[in-house]
Design a protein around this motif. Structure first.
Motif, PDB file in Angstrom:
ATOM      1  N   THR A 194       1.007  -1.015   0.368  1.00  0.00           N
ATOM      2  CA  THR A 194      -0.307   0.168  -0.046  1.00  0.00           C
ATOM      3  C   THR A 194       1.017   1.463   0.005  1.00  0.00           C
ATOM      4  O   THR A 194       1.384   0.693   0.542  1.00  0.00           O
ATOM      5  N   ALA A 195       1.273   2.336  -0.993  1.00  0.00           N
ATOM      6  CA  ALA A 195       1.426   3.454  -1.114  1.00  0.00           C
ATOM      7  C   ALA A 195       0.602   4.732  -1.059  1.00  0.00           C
ATOM      8  O   ALA A 195      -0.712   4.288  -2.057  1.00  0.00           O
ATOM      9  N   VAL A 196       0.397   5.188  -0.346  1.00  0.00           N
ATOM     10  CA  VAL A 196      -0.107   6.820  -0.112  1.00  0.00           C
ATOM     11  C   VAL A 196       1.345   8.247  -0.197  1.00  0.00           C
ATOM     12  O   VAL A 196       1.774   7.569   0.526  1.00  0.00           O
ATOM     13  N   THR A 197       0.739   8.816  -1.594  1.00  0.00           N
ATOM     14  CA  THR A 197       1.713   9.991  -1.461  1.00  0.00           C
ATOM     15  C   THR A 197       0.865  10.889  -0.323  1.00  0.00           C
ATOM     16  O   THR A 197      -0.004  11.942  -0.511  1.00  0.00           O
ATOM     17  N   LEU A 198       1.769  11.084   1.183  1.00  0.00           N
ATOM     18  CA  LEU A 198       1.222  12.405   1.439  1.00  0.00           C
ATOM     19  C   LEU A 198       1.220  14.106   1.171  1.00  0.00           C
ATOM     20  O   LEU A 198       0.802  15.372   1.092  1.00  0.00           O
TER      21      LEU A 198
END
Length: 83
Positions: free
Chosen positions: A11-15
């Protein structure tokens, strides 16, 4: 925040993203294959849970590692995965 989503074990989320820096939340399950790659900006991993191997180092909760822009590397998650 820009979502990257779950891709079968990661899972990857750009903050935050700018031309010189990205801040992302990333989770890899145990055994998830992250092939050798590099980034065009510096990369810093801070381990919140689990463990991972980067090069010859095994990093656990509370550890961090800086990877300079353009440096090829791979990540191997530990038995519990890594967050």
């Amino acid at each position: 925040m820009r979502a990257g989503g779950d891709v079968g074990g990661a899972t990857a989320v750009t903050l935050f993203a700018s031309p010189s820096m990205h801040v992302s939340y990333v989770w890899f399950k145990s055994g998830y294959p992250l092939p050798i790659h590099s980034h065009d900006v510096d990369c810093f991993y801070q381990i919140f849970a689990g463990s991972m191997r980067v090069g010859g180092e095994v990093l656990g909760k509370g550890d961090g590692v800086h990877i300079p822009a353009g440096t090829p590397y791979t990540v191997t998650p530990g038995d519990e995965g890594v967050e």
